[in-house]
Design an enzyme around this catalytic site. Structure first.
Site: not given
Ligand code: PLP
Length: 421
Positions: A239, A275, A278, A318, A346
């Site tokens: 995130g 995790e 991005r 978005y 289109c």
């Molecule tokens: C989408 C997601 C991520 C990655 O989020 P980023 O914003 O790309 O870092 C990590 N864990 C879970 C469970 C997700 O759904």
């Protein structure tokens, strides 16, 4: 920081001029930098140094096998959300003990596949899923290592479509319900509890919501341990946001994020998993397109590109901003004029930018969308029967096509006529 810079007036990916790749593979195409992927992964490694940790790349952000191999060779784990992503990670050589499985709708088939081929843990998102997983695991004579994804009810203050940690979102279980579900987990034959999981959203530009969530996770961990559960691992999700414009956005640095994690969770004696997607892949990729027409409208001009919303959907989905720059550097003194930058699809939604100041460009010129590595290629489609565009990986002065553009025949021959026609 990334490795897409002008050199001698031409935009390069590391040491390769993009004009060279464009001439070779044709436009549009995605191009990724190994040096940037490596650098961003390493930032997280450094940020969590001194803590037992595993950085699990969110495969959904950029799932090409070659990219997964680059990161896996650096020691990354993978966060997957489907059997398809599991199989991609597997094909890239990632061992099961470095793969975590997230997602609200795992099927029995997906669970069985991961259990048979090896899994670090399932991040379970409901009591219903927990019971099914126990059943599947027990049926295979295995136990499934799990964390429960809790929803801490904090507002990540990000785009509506990528906020996941509020109580109205579909993800995880309410933190107030967690203890009862852990108690049930302890009674299930196919389940081994290993930790707690949380992920509150994507493109967060402030550490405060993370800290609020992690503080709740720390309290929950203490409560669960007091009740006899073994909590040895905390998965903190992804995130962390990235700058999409090079002007005024300054999202938190991984180093500050890591320092906050150590401050809030450092005394719990747990292994930390994160995790990120991005932040590793976003600025490691660009999309290169050609100008087809400069169309003069009434009071507004349109730059019509050969890339469209099916290739990069973030602006349409978005309202996202991508910097769009010419591959041949504009003269410093050249006049900038506002244009609408659009694709050929289109739909009016096929608009990348409205009234964007751009230097003079004409048909055939190349432009690059910056920050397109994450949620770019992976979200592309063949809408308007436009072939999926190639992906190219650069390393130093070398480049390789890591996914080829399909031919029209390959695309069209996937359709089958029924016998009665
Ligand atoms: C989408 C997601 C991520 C990655 O989020 P980023 O914003 O790309 O870092 C990590 N864990 C879970 C469970 C997700 O759904």
């Amino acid at each position: 920081m990334d490795h897409f810079l002008y050199r001698d007036g031409k935009l390069h990916a590391e040491d390769v001029p993009l004009t060279e790749i464009a001439a070779d593979v044709g436009t549009p195409f995605y191009c990724y930098s190994t040096a940037t992927l490596t650098r961003h992964f390493q930032l997280f490694q450094d940020a969590l140094a001194g803590m037992d940790h595993l950085v699990c790349f969110a495969v959904k952000s950029l799932s090409n096998q070659a990219v997964l191999r680059v990161l896996s060779d650096l020691g990354a784990g993978m966060d997957v959300v489907s059997e398809g992503e599991y199989r991609r990670a597997q094909a890239a050589g990632v061992p099961g003990e470095r793969i975590v499985f997230s997602g609200v709708g795992k099927t029995r088939e997906e669970m069985a596949y991961a259990l048979i081929h090896g899994i670090r843990q399932f991040n379970v998102e409901s009591a219903e899923e927990l019971r099914v997983l126990s059943d599947v695991a027990a049926g295979l004579g295995k136990t499934a290592p799990i964390t429960l994804r809790v929803n801490p009810d904090v507002d990540a203050k990000t785009h509506e479509k990528i906020a996941t940690g509020r109580k109205e979102d579909k993800f995880g279980v309410p933190i107030s319900a967690a203890r009862a579900i852990y108690a049930e987990a302890a009674t299930l034959p196919g389940i081994e509890v290993v930790g707690v999981d949380v992920h509150i959203g994507s493109q967060l530009t402030d550490l405060a919501p993370f800290e609020a969530a992690f503080t709740k996770i720390a309290d929950l961990t203490r409560d669960l341990r007091a009740e006899g559960h073994v909590i040895r691992r905390l998965d903190l999700g992804g995130g962390l946001g990235i700058p999409y414009t090079r002007s005024n956005e300054t999202p938190p640095l991984p180093m500050d994020y890591g320092a906050m994690i150590k401050r809030v969770l450092g005394d719990l004696d747990v292994e930390i998993e994160i995790e990120p997607g991005r932040l590793i892949s976003g600025n490691a990729g660009i999309l290169v397109a050609s100008v087809i027409y400069l169309k003069q409208g009434e009071g507004r001009d349109f730059l019509i590109l050969d890339a469209a919303m099916n290739d990069l959907i973030r602006p349409a989905m978005y309202g996202a901003h991508h910097d769009i720059i010419p591959v041949i550097e504009a003269q410093a003194a050249s006049l900038q004029r506002p244009v609408d930058i659009v694709g050929p699809v289109c739909e009016s939604g096929d608009t990348f930018a409205k009234q964007r100041a751009m230097p003079a460009l004409c048909a055939g010129d190349l432009v690059a969308f910056r920050s397109a590595g994450a949620y770019g290629a992976v979200m592309s489609s063949e809408y308007n029967t436009r072939p999926l565009i190639p992906e190219v990986l650069v390393q130093g002065d070398q480049y390789a096509v890591i996914r080829a553009r399909p031919s029209f025949d390959e695309m069209i021959n996937r359709d089958k006529l029924p016998a009665w026609l």
